[in-house]
Write a protein that holds these residues in place. Structure first.
Motif, mmCIF file in Angstrom:
data_model
loop_
_atom_site.group_PDB
_atom_site.id
_atom_site.type_symbol
_atom_site.label_atom_id
_atom_site.label_comp_id
_atom_site.label_asym_id
_atom_site.label_seq_id
_atom_site.Cartn_x
_atom_site.Cartn_y
_atom_site.Cartn_z
ATOM 1 N N ALA A 150 -24.559 16.063 -40.882
ATOM 2 C CA ALA A 150 -23.546 15.070 -40.522
ATOM 3 C C ALA A 150 -22.184 15.456 -41.094
ATOM 4 O O ALA A 150 -21.167 15.388 -40.391
ATOM 5 C CB ALA A 150 -23.965 13.685 -41.017
ATOM 6 N N MET A 151 -22.151 15.892 -42.339
ATOM 7 C CA MET A 151 -20.878 16.295 -42.943
ATOM 8 C C MET A 151 -20.341 17.573 -42.313
ATOM 9 O O MET A 151 -19.135 17.717 -42.107
ATOM 10 C CB MET A 151 -21.029 16.435 -44.457
ATOM 11 N N ALA A 152 -21.236 18.500 -41.987
ATOM 12 C CA ALA A 152 -20.817 19.781 -41.397
ATOM 13 C C ALA A 152 -20.224 19.597 -40.007
ATOM 14 O O ALA A 152 -19.375 20.387 -39.586
ATOM 15 C CB ALA A 152 -22.006 20.747 -41.337
ATOM 16 N N THR A 153 -20.653 18.557 -39.307
ATOM 17 C CA THR A 153 -20.194 18.334 -37.935
ATOM 18 C C THR A 153 -19.199 17.186 -37.810
ATOM 19 O O THR A 153 -18.767 16.865 -36.705
ATOM 20 C CB THR A 153 -21.396 18.062 -37.003
ATOM 21 N N GLY A 154 -18.849 16.571 -38.929
ATOM 22 C CA GLY A 154 -17.899 15.469 -38.888
ATOM 23 C C GLY A 154 -18.469 14.191 -38.308
ATOM 24 O O GLY A 154 -17.741 13.341 -37.826
ATOM 25 N N ASN A 155 -19.776 14.030 -38.361
ATOM 26 C CA ASN A 155 -20.457 12.877 -37.782
ATOM 27 C C ASN A 155 -20.821 11.878 -38.884
ATOM 28 O O ASN A 155 -21.964 11.800 -39.306
ATOM 29 C CB ASN A 155 -21.708 13.348 -37.028
ATOM 30 N N ALA A 156 -19.833 11.141 -39.368
ATOM 31 C CA ALA A 156 -20.026 10.228 -40.494
ATOM 32 C C ALA A 156 -20.725 8.951 -40.045
ATOM 33 O O ALA A 156 -20.098 8.043 -39.515
ATOM 34 C CB ALA A 156 -18.685 9.905 -41.137
ATOM 35 N N ARG A 157 -22.031 8.886 -40.285
ATOM 36 C CA ARG A 157 -22.814 7.715 -39.889
ATOM 37 C C ARG A 157 -22.960 6.701 -41.017
ATOM 38 O O ARG A 157 -23.404 5.590 -40.790
ATOM 39 C CB ARG A 157 -24.193 8.160 -39.408
ATOM 40 N N VAL A 183 -21.837 7.819 -47.386
ATOM 41 C CA VAL A 183 -22.017 9.131 -48.022
ATOM 42 C C VAL A 183 -21.349 10.206 -47.160
ATOM 43 O O VAL A 183 -20.575 11.031 -47.658
ATOM 44 C CB VAL A 183 -23.512 9.470 -48.236
ATOM 45 N N HIS A 184 -21.642 10.185 -45.873
ATOM 46 C CA HIS A 184 -21.057 11.173 -44.952
ATOM 47 C C HIS A 184 -19.539 11.050 -44.922
ATOM 48 O O HIS A 184 -18.822 12.053 -44.939
ATOM 49 C CB HIS A 184 -21.599 10.986 -43.533
ATOM 50 N N ARG A 185 -19.049 9.821 -44.870
ATOM 51 C CA ARG A 185 -17.597 9.599 -44.815
ATOM 52 C C ARG A 185 -16.916 10.081 -46.095
ATOM 53 O O ARG A 185 -15.858 10.707 -46.039
ATOM 54 C CB ARG A 185 -17.293 8.113 -44.566
ATOM 55 N N ALA A 186 -17.517 9.824 -47.251
ATOM 56 C CA ALA A 186 -16.940 10.287 -48.517
ATOM 57 C C ALA A 186 -16.880 11.814 -48.539
ATOM 58 O O ALA A 186 -15.899 12.398 -49.015
ATOM 59 C CB ALA A 186 -17.754 9.759 -49.700
ATOM 60 N N GLY A 187 -17.902 12.470 -48.003
ATOM 61 C CA GLY A 187 -17.875 13.932 -47.910
ATOM 62 C C GLY A 187 -16.776 14.412 -46.984
ATOM 63 O O GLY A 187 -16.050 15.360 -47.286
ATOM 64 N N ALA A 188 -16.626 13.741 -45.849
ATOM 65 C CA ALA A 188 -15.581 14.109 -44.892
ATOM 66 C C ALA A 188 -14.193 13.916 -45.494
ATOM 67 O O ALA A 188 -13.296 14.741 -45.281
ATOM 68 C CB ALA A 188 -15.727 13.271 -43.617
ATOM 69 N N VAL A 189 -14.014 12.852 -46.268
ATOM 70 C CA VAL A 189 -12.720 12.602 -46.916
ATOM 71 C C VAL A 189 -12.415 13.711 -47.921
ATOM 72 O O VAL A 189 -11.290 14.218 -47.979
ATOM 73 C CB VAL A 189 -12.700 11.213 -47.589
ATOM 74 N N ALA A 190 -13.412 14.106 -48.696
ATOM 75 C CA ALA A 190 -13.193 15.195 -49.658
ATOM 76 C C ALA A 190 -12.737 16.459 -48.939
ATOM 77 O O ALA A 190 -11.794 17.126 -49.379
ATOM 78 C CB ALA A 190 -14.467 15.457 -50.467
ATOM 79 N N LEU A 191 -13.373 16.777 -47.830
ATOM 80 C CA LEU A 191 -12.989 17.977 -47.076
ATOM 81 C C LEU A 191 -11.578 17.870 -46.533
ATOM 82 O O LEU A 191 -10.769 18.792 -46.675
ATOM 83 C CB LEU A 191 -13.972 18.222 -45.929
ATOM 84 N N LYS A 192 -11.251 16.739 -45.914
ATOM 85 C CA LYS A 192 -9.929 16.624 -45.293
ATOM 86 C C LYS A 192 -8.818 16.565 -46.323
ATOM 87 O O LYS A 192 -7.706 17.009 -46.059
ATOM 88 C CB LYS A 192 -9.856 15.426 -44.342
ATOM 89 N N GLU A 193 -9.108 16.062 -47.518
ATOM 90 C CA GLU A 193 -8.100 15.964 -48.570
ATOM 91 C C GLU A 193 -8.027 17.226 -49.434
ATOM 92 O O GLU A 193 -7.127 17.357 -50.248
ATOM 93 C CB GLU A 193 -8.372 14.743 -49.463
ATOM 94 N N LEU A 243 -20.425 24.039 -43.491
ATOM 95 C CA LEU A 243 -19.890 23.206 -44.563
ATOM 96 C C LEU A 243 -19.184 24.067 -45.612
ATOM 97 O O LEU A 243 -18.099 23.709 -46.091
ATOM 98 C CB LEU A 243 -21.017 22.391 -45.193
ATOM 99 N N ALA A 244 -19.758 25.203 -45.941
ATOM 100 C CA ALA A 244 -19.110 26.116 -46.896
ATOM 101 C C ALA A 244 -17.795 26.638 -46.320
ATOM 102 O O ALA A 244 -16.784 26.736 -47.038
ATOM 103 C CB ALA A 244 -20.047 27.264 -47.247
ATOM 104 N N GLN A 245 -17.768 26.971 -45.042
ATOM 105 C CA GLN A 245 -16.537 27.445 -44.415
ATOM 106 C C GLN A 245 -15.468 26.353 -44.392
ATOM 107 O O GLN A 245 -14.279 26.648 -44.429
ATOM 108 C CB GLN A 245 -16.817 27.952 -43.000
ATOM 109 N N ALA A 246 -15.889 25.092 -44.376
ATOM 110 C CA ALA A 246 -14.950 23.969 -44.398
ATOM 111 C C ALA A 246 -14.426 23.696 -45.812
ATOM 112 O O ALA A 246 -13.518 22.897 -45.980
ATOM 113 C CB ALA A 246 -15.611 22.720 -43.837
ATOM 114 N N GLY A 247 -15.034 24.353 -46.817
ATOM 115 C CA GLY A 247 -14.528 24.214 -48.178
ATOM 116 C C GLY A 247 -15.496 23.632 -49.183
ATOM 117 O O GLY A 247 -15.170 23.509 -50.363
ATOM 118 N N ALA A 248 -16.690 23.256 -48.755
ATOM 119 C CA ALA A 248 -17.664 22.678 -49.683
ATOM 120 C C ALA A 248 -18.359 23.770 -50.494
ATOM 121 O O ALA A 248 -18.480 24.910 -50.053
ATOM 122 C CB ALA A 248 -18.713 21.883 -48.911
#
Length: 179
Positions: free
Chosen positions: A88-95, A98-108, A132-137
């Motif tokens: 979900a985090m790797a694809t931006g699918n925040a359900r 937890v997923h949304r917090a991960g997405a926020v960390a990546l975008k920020e 996810l690693a390529q996105a910065g995690a």
């Protein structure tokens, strides 16, 4: 925390972060809270409060403060991280939160550390970890080493949690460093 086995990693990370003086905000997916109860014989929210957590969030509350980049965080740790949450985090699918917090960390551009515990891994799992690693995690698998000759489970857990905290920039003394 998500629904992967490994609640001991979550609990130890929370304890280490509070001991380090961090203001800790936590959220567990519904399955994460259930796994925590099964593995730790305790309610997730109650244990977090015992450990000095600042705030425990409902996983369905996508309007919670940690869902916004305007709420400043030093980093986000998902421990343990199920493969479905990783995907979900790797694809931006925040359900959930937890997923949304991960997405926020990546975008920020904040540190995002995920601790997958699955084994064996499928090709889709590996591709999602790569994305996810390529996105910065940072991917810190819950797979301890044995070169430090651990005396028990706690030392195995401390080694992995310590590696995750290293990626978050948190000072700790959870394991003896290689000399």
């Amino acid at each position: 925390m998500t629904g992967a086995s490994g609640a001991i990693y979550c609990e130890r990370a929370i304890r280490a972060l509070t001991e380090a003086g961090a203001e800790v905000h936590v959220v567990a997916s519904s399955w994460g809270a259930r796994v925590f109860a099964e593995e730790r014989d305790a309610d997730f929210a109650d244990r977090c409060r015992e450990l000095g957590v600042c705030r425990v969030y409902d996983p369905s509350d996508l309007a919670a403060s940690v869902s916004s980049g305007s709420f400043r965080l030093a980093g986000t740790l998902v421990a343990p991280c199920s493969m479905s949450s990783l995907a979900a985090m790797a694809t931006g699918n925040a359900r959930n939160l937890v997923h949304r917090a991960g997405a926020v960390a990546l975008k920020e551009g904040w540190p995002l550390v995920v601790m997958p515990r699955e084994s064996p891994l499928s090709i889709p799992d590996i591709k999602n970890m790569l994305a996810l690693a390529q996105a910065g995690a940072a991917i810190v698998p819950a797979r301890p080493g044995f070169y430090h000759k651990p005396a028990g489970i706690e030392e195995l857990v401390d080694q992995i949690v310590g590696r995750a905290l290293d990626r978050l920039g948190v000072e700790h003394e959870l394991f003896r460093r290689w000399e």
